[in-house]
Write a protein that holds these residues in place. Structure first.
Motif, PDB file in Angstrom:
ATOM      1  N   GLN A  34       0.975  -1.345   0.015  1.00 16.04           N
ATOM      2  CA  GLN A  34       0.185   0.052  -0.049  1.00 16.04           C
ATOM      3  C   GLN A  34       0.783   1.207   0.155  1.00 16.04           C
ATOM      4  O   GLN A  34       0.397   1.899  -0.688  1.00 16.04           O
ATOM      5  CB  GLN A  34      -0.661   0.038   1.326  1.00 16.04           C
ATOM      6  CG  GLN A  34      -1.948  -1.203   1.335  1.00 16.04           C
ATOM      7  CD  GLN A  34      -2.728  -1.255   2.774  1.00 16.04           C
ATOM      8  OE1 GLN A  34      -2.860  -0.483   3.104  1.00 16.04           O
ATOM      9  NE2 GLN A  34      -3.837  -1.931   2.354  1.00 16.04           N
ATOM     10  N   ASP A  35       1.860   1.521   0.615  1.00 17.16           N
ATOM     11  CA  ASP A  35       2.855   2.267   0.508  1.00 17.16           C
ATOM     12  C   ASP A  35       4.025   2.451  -0.544  1.00 17.16           C
ATOM     13  O   ASP A  35       4.442   3.509  -0.067  1.00 17.16           O
ATOM     14  CB  ASP A  35       3.330   2.136   1.835  1.00 17.16           C
ATOM     15  CG  ASP A  35       2.728   2.745   3.273  1.00 17.16           C
ATOM     16  OD1 ASP A  35       1.214   3.350   3.188  1.00 17.16           O
ATOM     17  OD2 ASP A  35       2.941   2.220   4.090  1.00 17.16           O
ATOM     18  N   GLY A  36       4.140   1.716  -1.094  1.00 15.97           N
ATOM     19  CA  GLY A  36       4.938   1.475  -2.320  1.00 15.97           C
ATOM     20  C   GLY A  36       4.883   0.363  -3.302  1.00 15.97           C
ATOM     21  O   GLY A  36       3.969  -0.686  -3.312  1.00 15.97           O
ATOM     22  N   VAL A  37       5.966   0.598  -3.651  1.00 18.30           N
ATOM     23  CA  VAL A  37       6.014  -0.458  -4.344  1.00 18.30           C
ATOM     24  C   VAL A  37       7.354  -2.059  -4.760  1.00 18.30           C
ATOM     25  O   VAL A  37       8.536  -0.917  -4.233  1.00 18.30           O
ATOM     26  CB  VAL A  37       5.199  -0.381  -6.027  1.00 18.30           C
ATOM     27  CG1 VAL A  37       4.483  -0.377  -6.696  1.00 18.30           C
ATOM     28  CG2 VAL A  37       6.637   0.247  -6.699  1.00 18.30           C
ATOM     29  N   VAL A  38       7.582  -3.162  -5.039  1.00 14.24           N
ATOM     30  CA  VAL A  38       8.785  -3.550  -5.165  1.00 14.24           C
ATOM     31  C   VAL A  38       9.254  -3.649  -5.986  1.00 14.24           C
ATOM     32  O   VAL A  38       8.864  -3.394  -7.549  1.00 14.24           O
ATOM     33  CB  VAL A  38       8.580  -5.045  -4.723  1.00 14.24           C
ATOM     34  CG1 VAL A  38       9.512  -6.361  -5.554  1.00 14.24           C
ATOM     35  CG2 VAL A  38       7.388  -5.659  -3.720  1.00 14.24           C
ATOM     36  N   VAL A  39      10.550  -3.026  -6.117  1.00 11.57           N
ATOM     37  CA  VAL A  39      11.025  -2.907  -7.720  1.00 11.57           C
ATOM     38  C   VAL A  39      12.499  -3.705  -8.075  1.00 11.57           C
ATOM     39  O   VAL A  39      11.823  -4.384  -9.242  1.00 11.57           O
ATOM     40  CB  VAL A  39      11.971  -2.112  -7.491  1.00 11.57           C
ATOM     41  CG1 VAL A  39      13.673  -1.236  -8.198  1.00 11.57           C
ATOM     42  CG2 VAL A  39      11.626  -0.591  -6.097  1.00 11.57           C
ATOM     43  N   SER A  40      12.886  -4.932  -6.920  1.00 11.21           N
ATOM     44  CA  SER A  40      13.615  -5.730  -7.102  1.00 11.21           C
ATOM     45  C   SER A  40      13.315  -6.876  -6.603  1.00 11.21           C
ATOM     46  O   SER A  40      12.496  -6.820  -5.768  1.00 11.21           O
ATOM     47  CB  SER A  40      14.672  -5.422  -8.038  1.00 11.21           C
ATOM     48  OG  SER A  40      14.804  -4.582  -9.194  1.00 11.21           O
ATOM     49  N   VAL A  41      13.306  -8.291  -7.441  1.00  4.63           N
ATOM     50  CA  VAL A  41      14.003  -9.510  -6.138  1.00  4.63           C
ATOM     51  C   VAL A  41      14.460 -10.148  -7.252  1.00  4.63           C
ATOM     52  O   VAL A  41      15.110 -10.805  -7.799  1.00  4.63           O
ATOM     53  CB  VAL A  41      12.602 -10.122  -6.519  1.00  4.63           C
ATOM     54  CG1 VAL A  41      12.209 -11.263  -5.098  1.00  4.63           C
ATOM     55  CG2 VAL A  41      11.022  -9.491  -5.426  1.00  4.63           C
ATOM     56  N   TYR A  42      15.808 -10.338  -6.185  1.00  2.00           N
ATOM     57  CA  TYR A  42      16.946 -11.512  -6.244  1.00  2.00           C
ATOM     58  C   TYR A  42      16.768 -12.572  -5.014  1.00  2.00           C
ATOM     59  O   TYR A  42      16.773 -12.565  -4.354  1.00  2.00           O
ATOM     60  CB  TYR A  42      17.948 -10.128  -5.919  1.00  2.00           C
ATOM     61  CG  TYR A  42      18.001  -8.748  -6.064  1.00  2.00           C
ATOM     62  CD1 TYR A  42      18.665  -8.742  -7.413  1.00  2.00           C
ATOM     63  CD2 TYR A  42      17.934  -7.650  -5.226  1.00  2.00           C
ATOM     64  CE1 TYR A  42      18.027  -7.811  -8.952  1.00  2.00           C
ATOM     65  CE2 TYR A  42      17.804  -6.655  -6.323  1.00  2.00           C
ATOM     66  CZ  TYR A  42      18.226  -6.296  -7.325  1.00  2.00           C
ATOM     67  OH  TYR A  42      18.076  -4.632  -8.365  1.00  2.00           O
ATOM     68  N   THR A  43      17.060 -13.828  -6.189  1.00  2.00           N
ATOM     69  CA  THR A  43      17.377 -14.694  -5.288  1.00  2.00           C
ATOM     70  C   THR A  43      18.699 -14.941  -4.575  1.00  2.00           C
ATOM     71  O   THR A  43      19.657 -14.393  -5.820  1.00  2.00           O
ATOM     72  CB  THR A  43      17.184 -15.938  -6.531  1.00  2.00           C
ATOM     73  OG1 THR A  43      16.181 -15.801  -7.111  1.00  2.00           O
ATOM     74  CG2 THR A  43      17.765 -16.967  -5.571  1.00  2.00           C
ATOM     75  N   THR A  44      18.688 -15.082  -3.142  1.00  2.00           N
ATOM     76  CA  THR A  44      20.476 -15.149  -3.008  1.00  2.00           C
ATOM     77  C   THR A  44      20.783 -16.341  -2.398  1.00  2.00           C
ATOM     78  O   THR A  44      22.064 -16.808  -1.438  1.00  2.00           O
ATOM     79  CB  THR A  44      20.436 -13.351  -1.595  1.00  2.00           C
ATOM     80  OG1 THR A  44      19.920 -14.487  -0.778  1.00  2.00           O
ATOM     81  CG2 THR A  44      20.122 -12.489  -1.757  1.00  2.00           C
ATOM     82  N   GLY A  45      19.397 -17.024  -2.436  1.00  2.00           N
ATOM     83  CA  GLY A  45      20.053 -18.169  -1.691  1.00  2.00           C
ATOM     84  C   GLY A  45      19.190 -19.658  -2.410  1.00  2.00           C
ATOM     85  O   GLY A  45      17.880 -19.168  -2.752  1.00  2.00           O
ATOM     86  N   PHE A  46      19.367 -20.712  -2.930  1.00  2.00           N
ATOM     87  CA  PHE A  46      18.608 -21.272  -4.423  1.00  2.00           C
ATOM     88  C   PHE A  46      19.271 -23.075  -4.342  1.00  2.00           C
ATOM     89  O   PHE A  46      20.313 -23.208  -4.649  1.00  2.00           O
ATOM     90  CB  PHE A  46      18.221 -20.825  -6.041  1.00  2.00           C
ATOM     91  CG  PHE A  46      17.687 -22.167  -6.736  1.00  2.00           C
ATOM     92  CD1 PHE A  46      16.419 -21.426  -6.332  1.00  2.00           C
ATOM     93  CD2 PHE A  46      18.412 -22.990  -7.684  1.00  2.00           C
ATOM     94  CE1 PHE A  46      15.139 -22.173  -7.059  1.00  2.00           C
ATOM     95  CE2 PHE A  46      16.744 -23.888  -7.769  1.00  2.00           C
ATOM     96  CZ  PHE A  46      15.763 -23.580  -7.312  1.00  2.00           C
ATOM     97  N   VAL A  47      18.522 -23.805  -3.551  1.00  2.00           N
ATOM     98  CA  VAL A  47      19.085 -25.284  -3.515  1.00  2.00           C
ATOM     99  C   VAL A  47      17.606 -26.025  -3.981  1.00  2.00           C
ATOM    100  O   VAL A  47      16.842 -26.380  -3.458  1.00  2.00           O
ATOM    101  CB  VAL A  47      19.547 -25.928  -2.033  1.00  2.00           C
ATOM    102  CG1 VAL A  47      20.011 -27.088  -2.431  1.00  2.00           C
ATOM    103  CG2 VAL A  47      20.898 -24.399  -1.430  1.00  2.00           C
ATOM    104  N   LEU A  48      18.071 -27.004  -5.176  1.00  2.00           N
ATOM    105  CA  LEU A  48      16.901 -27.518  -5.641  1.00  2.00           C
ATOM    106  C   LEU A  48      17.225 -29.229  -5.119  1.00  2.00           C
ATOM    107  O   LEU A  48      18.476 -29.871  -5.550  1.00  2.00           O
ATOM    108  CB  LEU A  48      16.903 -27.254  -6.762  1.00  2.00           C
ATOM    109  CG  LEU A  48      15.575 -28.523  -7.690  1.00  2.00           C
ATOM    110  CD1 LEU A  48      14.037 -28.203  -7.342  1.00  2.00           C
ATOM    111  CD2 LEU A  48      15.558 -27.760  -9.165  1.00  2.00           C
ATOM    112  N   GLN A  49      16.326 -30.020  -4.514  1.00  2.00           N
ATOM    113  CA  GLN A  49      16.775 -30.753  -4.286  1.00  2.00           C
ATOM    114  C   GLN A  49      16.202 -32.297  -4.859  1.00  2.00           C
ATOM    115  O   GLN A  49      14.938 -32.825  -4.316  1.00  2.00           O
ATOM    116  CB  GLN A  49      17.778 -31.348  -2.899  1.00  2.00           C
ATOM    117  CG  GLN A  49      18.877 -31.189  -2.588  1.00  2.00           C
ATOM    118  CD  GLN A  49      19.518 -31.156  -1.782  1.00  2.00           C
ATOM    119  OE1 GLN A  49      18.559 -31.427  -0.902  1.00  2.00           O
ATOM    120  NE2 GLN A  49      21.087 -31.279  -1.525  1.00  2.00           N
TER     121      GLN A  49
END
Length: 143
Positions: free
Chosen positions: A128-143
């Motif tokens: 409501q008070d702003g917007v998300v500019v970017s989302v960065y993936t800082t950790g990713f493990v797929l098993q």
């Protein structure tokens, strides 16, 4: 207007020059504002307006599991405070989106980019008070 033609011509020229000068000033200030707003944020600005998520582990649709962490950048400090309060909703969005995905959805960098964009759109629905500019993936493990 005036009985003297020379005075009429002088007034018309003065009014025209004033109008042209006014338009020039308005255009100059608008272009200066556009340059300031299009300036890319520094890394310090990005860090100051970012919120880290805790590491999230959840099952995928294919019974694999994934462990992820994100850094979410917003556009202003009020939005950052709001996003910190909405932590439980952000975690819920991430878990819901991941639970409907397959391991093959993460093949290559495009898979992660799609996930980041999807999370950004979903979080912006709550903000409501702003917007998300970017989302960065800082950790990713797929098993």
């Amino acid at each position: 207007m005036f009985k003297n033609k020379l005075v009429n011509i002088m007034l018309i020229i003065l009014m025209t020059l004033t109008l042209i000068g006014g338009i020039t000033l308005v255009l100059y200030y608008q272009s200066a504002k556009a340059e300031v707003s299009s300036k890319k944020p520094t890394i310090d600005d990005i860090i100051a307006l970012s919120v880290d998520t805790n590491e999230i582990t959840t099952n995928l649709l294919t019974n694999d599991y994934v462990r992820v962490a994100f850094k979410i950048q917003v556009d202003n400090s009020k939005a950052k405070k709001e996003l910190e309060k909405r932590d439980f909703q952000v975690r819920n969005i991430i878990i819901r989106e991941l639970s409907g995905m397959r391991a093959s959805d993460f093949a290559g960098p495009l898979g992660i980019e799609r996930l980041e964009e999807l999370i950004k759109v979903k979080i912006n629905e709550y903000m409501q008070d702003g917007v998300v500019v970017s989302v960065y993936t800082t950790g990713f493990v797929l098993q």
